[in-house]
Design a protein around this motif. Sequence first.
Motif, PDB file in Angstrom:
ATOM      1  N   LEU A 279      32.550  25.231  42.624  1.00 26.64           N
ATOM      2  CA  LEU A 279      33.152  25.348  43.952  1.00 26.64           C
ATOM      3  C   LEU A 279      32.009  25.433  44.965  1.00 26.64           C
ATOM      4  CD1 LEU A 279      35.924  25.575  45.357  1.00 26.64           C
ATOM      5  CD2 LEU A 279      35.676  28.063  45.248  1.00 26.64           C
ATOM      6  N   LEU A 280      31.844  24.372  45.713  1.00 27.27           N
ATOM      7  CA  LEU A 280      30.733  24.297  46.656  1.00 27.27           C
ATOM      8  C   LEU A 280      31.255  24.327  48.080  1.00 27.27           C
ATOM      9  CD1 LEU A 280      28.585  21.439  45.053  1.00 27.27           C
ATOM     10  CD2 LEU A 280      28.656  23.865  44.465  1.00 27.27           C
ATOM     11  N   GLY A 281      30.521  24.978  48.926  1.00 24.49           N
ATOM     12  CA  GLY A 281      30.907  24.996  50.326  1.00 24.49           C
ATOM     13  C   GLY A 281      29.885  25.739  51.141  1.00 24.49           C
ATOM     14  N   PRO A 282      29.785  25.420  52.422  1.00 24.77           N
ATOM     15  CA  PRO A 282      28.851  26.148  53.272  1.00 24.77           C
ATOM     16  C   PRO A 282      29.315  27.593  53.473  1.00 24.77           C
ATOM     17  CG  PRO A 282      30.191  24.677  54.591  1.00 24.77           C
ATOM     18  CD  PRO A 282      30.538  24.401  53.166  1.00 24.77           C
ATOM     19  N   ASN A 283      28.442  28.430  53.988  1.00 22.83           N
ATOM     20  CA  ASN A 283      28.834  29.816  54.276  1.00 22.83           C
ATOM     21  C   ASN A 283      30.018  29.823  55.228  1.00 22.83           C
ATOM     22  OD1 ASN A 283      26.828  30.947  52.696  1.00 22.83           O
ATOM     23  ND2 ASN A 283      25.331  30.939  54.362  1.00 22.83           N
TER      24      ASN A 283
ATOM     25  N   ILE B 141      37.699  32.951  45.660  1.00 26.23           N
ATOM     26  CA  ILE B 141      37.323  33.609  44.399  1.00 26.23           C
ATOM     27  C   ILE B 141      37.982  34.985  44.289  1.00 26.23           C
ATOM     28  CG2 ILE B 141      35.384  34.726  43.238  1.00 26.23           C
ATOM     29  CD1 ILE B 141      33.675  32.353  44.050  1.00 26.23           C
ATOM     30  N   SER B 142      38.025  35.702  45.418  1.00 26.26           N
ATOM     31  CA  SER B 142      38.632  37.044  45.390  1.00 26.26           C
ATOM     32  C   SER B 142      40.111  36.959  45.023  1.00 26.26           C
ATOM     33  CB  SER B 142      38.468  37.728  46.750  1.00 26.26           C
ATOM     34  OG  SER B 142      37.105  37.962  47.014  1.00 26.26           O
ATOM     35  N   MET B 143      40.777  35.917  45.487  1.00 24.89           N
ATOM     36  CA  MET B 143      42.196  35.766  45.142  1.00 24.89           C
ATOM     37  C   MET B 143      42.357  35.352  43.683  1.00 24.89           C
ATOM     38  SD  MET B 143      44.039  34.252  48.560  1.00 24.89           S
ATOM     39  CE  MET B 143      42.899  32.919  48.921  1.00 24.89           C
ATOM     40  N   ILE B 144      41.473  34.502  43.196  1.00 25.50           N
ATOM     41  CA  ILE B 144      41.558  34.097  41.793  1.00 25.50           C
ATOM     42  C   ILE B 144      41.258  35.286  40.878  1.00 25.50           C
ATOM     43  CG2 ILE B 144      40.504  32.629  40.015  1.00 25.50           C
ATOM     44  CD1 ILE B 144      40.032  30.528  42.216  1.00 25.50           C
TER      45      ILE B 144
ATOM     46  N   ASP C   7      29.618  33.871  40.567  1.00 24.00           N
ATOM     47  CA  ASP C   7      29.446  33.673  42.008  1.00 24.00           C
ATOM     48  C   ASP C   7      27.949  33.701  42.328  1.00 24.00           C
ATOM     49  OD1 ASP C   7      29.819  33.427  44.689  1.00 24.00           O
ATOM     50  OD2 ASP C   7      30.792  35.373  44.987  1.00 24.00           O
ATOM     51  N   GLU C   8      27.385  32.534  42.464  1.00 25.59           N
ATOM     52  CA  GLU C   8      25.957  32.375  42.762  1.00 25.59           C
ATOM     53  C   GLU C   8      25.092  33.255  41.855  1.00 25.59           C
ATOM     54  OE1 GLU C   8      24.796  32.011  46.766  1.00 25.59           O
ATOM     55  OE2 GLU C   8      26.791  31.531  47.483  1.00 25.59           O
TER      56      GLU C   8
ATOM     57  N   VAL D 204      34.922  28.078  33.184  1.00 24.46           N
ATOM     58  CA  VAL D 204      33.940  28.700  34.081  1.00 24.46           C
ATOM     59  C   VAL D 204      34.178  28.211  35.504  1.00 24.46           C
ATOM     60  CG1 VAL D 204      31.491  28.962  34.622  1.00 24.46           C
ATOM     61  CG2 VAL D 204      32.234  28.838  32.221  1.00 24.46           C
ATOM     62  N   LEU D 205      34.263  29.152  36.419  1.00 26.30           N
ATOM     63  CA  LEU D 205      34.296  28.814  37.852  1.00 26.30           C
ATOM     64  C   LEU D 205      32.946  29.210  38.421  1.00 26.30           C
ATOM     65  CD1 LEU D 205      35.692  27.974  40.463  1.00 26.30           C
ATOM     66  CD2 LEU D 205      36.688  30.252  40.617  1.00 26.30           C
ATOM     67  N   TYR D 206      32.239  28.234  38.921  1.00 27.19           N
ATOM     68  CA  TYR D 206      30.818  28.434  39.272  1.00 27.19           C
ATOM     69  C   TYR D 206      30.597  28.100  40.736  1.00 27.19           C
ATOM     70  CZ  TYR D 206      25.765  28.380  38.190  1.00 27.19           C
ATOM     71  OH  TYR D 206      24.434  28.656  38.118  1.00 27.19           O
ATOM     72  N   THR D 207      30.022  29.029  41.468  1.00 26.46           N
ATOM     73  CA  THR D 207      29.618  28.694  42.838  1.00 26.46           C
ATOM     74  C   THR D 207      28.106  28.795  42.930  1.00 26.46           C
ATOM     75  OG1 THR D 207      29.519  30.886  43.864  1.00 26.46           O
ATOM     76  CG2 THR D 207      31.700  29.888  43.637  1.00 26.46           C
ATOM     77  N   THR D 208      27.535  27.936  43.729  1.00 26.14           N
ATOM     78  CA  THR D 208      26.081  27.940  43.861  1.00 26.14           C
ATOM     79  C   THR D 208      25.670  27.266  45.162  1.00 26.14           C
ATOM     80  OG1 THR D 208      24.000  27.260  42.847  1.00 26.14           O
ATOM     81  CG2 THR D 208      25.859  25.766  42.613  1.00 26.14           C
TER      82      THR D 208
END
Lengths: 386, 317
Positions: free
Chosen positions: B41-45, B53-56, B166-167, B194-198
């Motif tokens: 899951l990619l996205g700017p700040n 992520i908090s809801m998931i 999460d990162e 796996v749910l991965y943010t970076t």
Amino acid sequence: MRALLTMTAVDLRRRLRDKSVLIFSLAVPLALMTVLNLLLGGVSEGDLEPVDLAVSSDADDQLAGVVVDALASTGIVDVTVTDSDDPHADVGAGSADLGMVVPSGFTAALTSGEPAPVQFVMGDGAGLSGQVLVTVAQGVVEQLRGASVAAVAAGAAGLEPDRASQLAQQVLDAQAQVQLTQGEASSEQLSTGGMLIAGQAGLFLMFTVGFGVLGLIAEREEGTLVRLRSMPVRSSTIVAAKALTAFVLGVVATGVLLTVGSVLFDVDFGAVPAVAVLVVAAVLAATSLTFVVVRLARTAEQANVVQSIIALVLGMSGGAFFPITATGLVGTIVDLNPIAAFTRGLGITSGGGGLDAIGLPVAIMLGFAAVCLLLSRLIPNRGVAA
Amino acid sequence: MGQDGTSTDVVQVQDVTRSFGDLQAVAGVSLRIAPGETYGLLGPNGAGKTTTISMIAGLLEPDSGTVQLCGEPMGPRHTKIRSRLGLVPQDLALYPDLKGRENLNYFGALQNLRGKELRARVDEVLEVVGLADRAKDPVKEYSGGMKRRLNIAAGLLHRPALLILDEPTVGVDPQSRNAILESVEALSGEGMAVLYTTHYMEEAERLCDRIGIIDSGRVQAEGTRDELIHLVGELDQVRMDGTGDLTAATDALQQVPGVQRVDPVGGGLVCAVADAPVHLAAIVTAASAHLELSDVEITRPDLEQVFLHLTGKELRD
């Protein structure tokens, strides 16, 4: 339940490991108790000191003898009476603490309604006992003057001398029904040492419970609260674990302080079951207060500041540093202070009171706890929500 | 795989929204993750990643929409299902005064692991993250990378069906980062979703089977790396430096099949072409007829360019 115990056990282990709880909950209050007892312990308590009283009066003066006998038998001051030709000199030389000069013709003066001034000479050693004796003497003289005036009035009214004498005696008998007895200012009053131990224990209880519930804010700042909330554990269990940690720390620390304090400073707080109930009620009150603080504070630093301010205000007004007496509205507010209630409860138990006698202070502390818990639900959350 | 929303999906997020006052942080996100799949899951700040992520993770209740984990509703009030979730928060979630093993024992106990099973799992995850020899040391004595690895280990203890990272590599040294990435690859290979943010595009390209690019509270695009590149129409770039007749070379290159655009850049030319390796020989031949080439370089589009195209921002913004 297993999660609750697991979290509580780890919390307690962490608190004991970092030693801050041992320092703030035990070492500091014990040190303060010692210092304050040294400073205040001997100032305002203890029996009245014995007094050597040097008396100058006519040997055959009846009413002078009555006054001296009254002073010698007050029951609150141990008086040693010696006849003296010059009480001023005796007091000045230090052979007497207090001197009393009864004027010549004292009885005649009183019975005729004439002034009969009794002089007192206060020595350096007279102290509070001397002041008490002077007050007693003044009271006795006034009684005698009243009786004499009654007799004189009766004579003037044409009564027979015997009847006038009876009236005078009745006046004296009536006055004698007012007696001096040594007693406590209140049945709920602790000794100064006991007051300081109880007050310090109550004050530092406020800090000790902070190691539990305020840990919620630390968990948030450490990031662990998010992890805990993502686990198969109810949010209420997380909060309950912090409260249980606070409760255990509070009960143990307060119990240790009272026990050690009573041994070190020779204070008997009375029946253990009643004292235990007071401790539990005080810990509940203190713990519930931290839930309000958690709601008000955004950071651990804020929480510690708020908690410290509240603890000091409640501690000082509860008699943690010096005995507090207040009346009126202030007195009522002080009475609702859980630390004051805790101290008062210990006063009752130290005076022999049992479980049946501590209902009011326990009710005050539990009521305080209930109000705090209610407030914690009503106040909008500015800090951490578990 | 459950990309079409089959019942085997570990996570099913259906059109969730969440606002904070007037701010709509998430404006309708849907995604699915299958067992063994790593979803980036990619996205700017401020794009809505953390709220999603908090809801998931069941930390926040959506205003609308649903989150299901292993077929069961997920939310703050659903406690039991969280045993299927492993969360590795961006911020370290460890007790620094406890030893590494004590941290894991504690979190494992709260995941209902007991006795031999707990000890075995703790030993296992310590091996996975390479911290077995430092397990008896207090966490406060760990390096930043070691803390990150232990942070991941705490999320793995109970073999969750879904691991949210999460990162996880922020601020770690290259050695620890590589160890973390290898661990994630191994977990995915074992069937864990796996749910991965970076913020590191190379991590997303290496690890993620599918990627969702989120911005302004919505998933703007989703798919495999190649699908995303194709989706936004990004082309390969062939850059040629040399001397000669640039105008004639441009005309010649525009006749080469596959070449869609030719632009002069510096002292050379850049061709935009759909599949550069296939057309490279024809391109070089056409250019050489008018230029003496000194250098030829192919640049293939990457996720960074896709991200920039979709969001107008660099990933690290």
